[in-house]
Design a protein around this motif. Structure first.
Motif, PDB file in Angstrom:
ATOM      1  N   UNK A   1      -4.974  -7.398   1.362  1.00  0.00           N
ATOM      2  CA  UNK A   1      -5.365  -8.332   0.303  1.00  0.00           C
ATOM      3  C   UNK A   1      -6.210  -7.621  -0.748  1.00  0.00           C
ATOM      4  N   UNK A   2      -7.172  -6.827  -0.295  1.00  0.00           N
ATOM      5  CA  UNK A   2      -8.031  -6.096  -1.224  1.00  0.00           C
ATOM      6  C   UNK A   2      -7.236  -5.062  -2.012  1.00  0.00           C
ATOM      7  N   UNK A   3      -6.353  -4.353  -1.340  1.00  0.00           N
ATOM      8  CA  UNK A   3      -5.541  -3.349  -2.020  1.00  0.00           C
ATOM      9  C   UNK A   3      -4.675  -3.990  -3.100  1.00  0.00           C
ATOM     10  N   UNK A   4      -4.082  -5.129  -2.804  1.00  0.00           N
ATOM     11  CA  UNK A   4      -3.239  -5.801  -3.780  1.00  0.00           C
ATOM     12  C   UNK A   4      -4.053  -6.246  -4.993  1.00  0.00           C
ATOM     13  N   UNK A   5      -5.262  -6.759  -4.738  1.00  0.00           N
ATOM     14  CA  UNK A   5      -6.136  -7.176  -5.834  1.00  0.00           C
ATOM     15  C   UNK A   5      -6.464  -6.000  -6.746  1.00  0.00           C
ATOM     16  N   UNK A   6      -6.789  -4.858  -6.133  1.00  0.00           N
ATOM     17  CA  UNK A   6      -7.130  -3.678  -6.929  1.00  0.00           C
ATOM     18  C   UNK A   6      -5.930  -3.186  -7.716  1.00  0.00           C
TER      19      UNK A   6
END
Length: 217
Positions: free
Chosen positions: A169-174
Motif C-alpha cells: 500500500x505504501x509503495x503504491x502511494x509513493x
C-alpha cells in the motif's frame, strides 16, 4: 561489502527519515551527517555511510550525552572494537532498496485498511473489523525516493500477509506520487519479508547508542 553508491543511498534514506520522524535537517560532517532528534532516549544520531575507525573513536570518545546514537553502515563485528564503555549494540539492521511499481493489494477478509497523508508522509493502518490494531507503517516522499519507516505487525496477527499489505500500500502511494525507488532500513526479521517482496539488501547497518552505567556518569 557496501556498493559504490552507499553514500548517496544513505543520504536518500536520511532525507526521508527526517521527514518521517520530524528530525532536524541533516548537518554535514566530514564523515557523514548529524541529525538532532530531540527525544529523551534518542537525542541525536551520527550517521556514517563509510565509517573509518579513527572517526568512530573520536565521536565515541567525545560523546557524553545518553541517548546519542551511531548508525554505521558496516557489520556489527567491525565496529564493536572501536567504541568504549557505555555503548550498547542494537539488533542488526540492513539498508534495502526496491524499484517502485503500481499495484493495490487486496485486504484479507476480517480486516480493514485505512491510509492518509499529511506533511509528506503517508500512513497505512490495518485493523480488525471491530477496530483492534493489527499492523501499520509509513512512508516519506522525497522526490524520486520514498523512505519506508516504522512497519510493524501485532504478534497475534503475524504471518497473515498484513505486513505485505502495508508495504505494498505504501509503495503504491509513493509510486502514484512520482517516486521511483523505495529505501528502508529493516531488522533481520523484516529483511526476510522485504526480500520476498522484491527488495534488495544494499548494506548492513550497525546501530549503537550511548547509555553509560550510573557509576560511570
Amino acid at each position: 561489502m557496501p556498493d559504490t553508491g552507499i553514500s548517496e543511498l544513505v543520504r536518500n534514506w536520511i532525507d526521508g527519515w527526517v521527514v518521517s520522524r520530524g528530525g532536524s535537517d541533516p548537518i554535514e560532517e566530514p564523515w557523514g551527517w548529524t541529525i538532532v532528534v530531540g527525544q529523551a532516549q534518542h537525542v541525536a544520531r551520527h550517521v556514517l555511510p563509510r565509517p573509518v575507525e579513527s572517526d568512530v573513536r573520536k565521536i565515541a570518545a567525545a560523546t557524553s550525552a545518553p541517548g546519542t546514537w551511531l548508525k554505521l553502515f558496516v557489520e556489527d563485528e567491525a565496529v564493536l572494537p572501536w567504541v568504549g564503555p557505555g555503548w550498547r549494540l542494537d539488533a542488526p539492521a540492513f539498508l534495502m532498496t526496491c524499484h517502485l511499481s503500481p499495484g493495490r493489494p487486496e485486504v484479507p477478509a476480517g480486516y480493514t485498511l485505512t491510509s492518509w497523508s499529511r506533511g509528506g508522509v503517508t500512513r497505512a493502518l490495518v485493523r480488525t473489523l471491530d477496530g483492534h490494531f493489527c499492523a501499520r507503517g509509513q512512508i516519506a516522499h522525497t522526490g524520486a525516493h520514498a523512505v519506508v519507516d516504522q512497519v510493524e505487525t501485532a504478534a497475534e496477527h503475524r504471518r497473515k500477509g498484513l505486513g505485505a499489505l502495508v508495504l505494498r500500500t505504501l509503495q503504491n502511494t509513493a509510486y502514484q506520487a512520482g517516486a521511483t525507488t523505495g529505501v528502508l532500513v529493516g531488522s533481520r526479521e523484516g529483511q526476510a519479508l522485504y526480500t520476498s517482496l522484491g527488495w534488495t539488501t544494499r548494506s548492513p547497518m550497525a546501530s549503537l547508542w550511548y547509555e553509560p552505567s550510573p557509576t560511570a556518569q
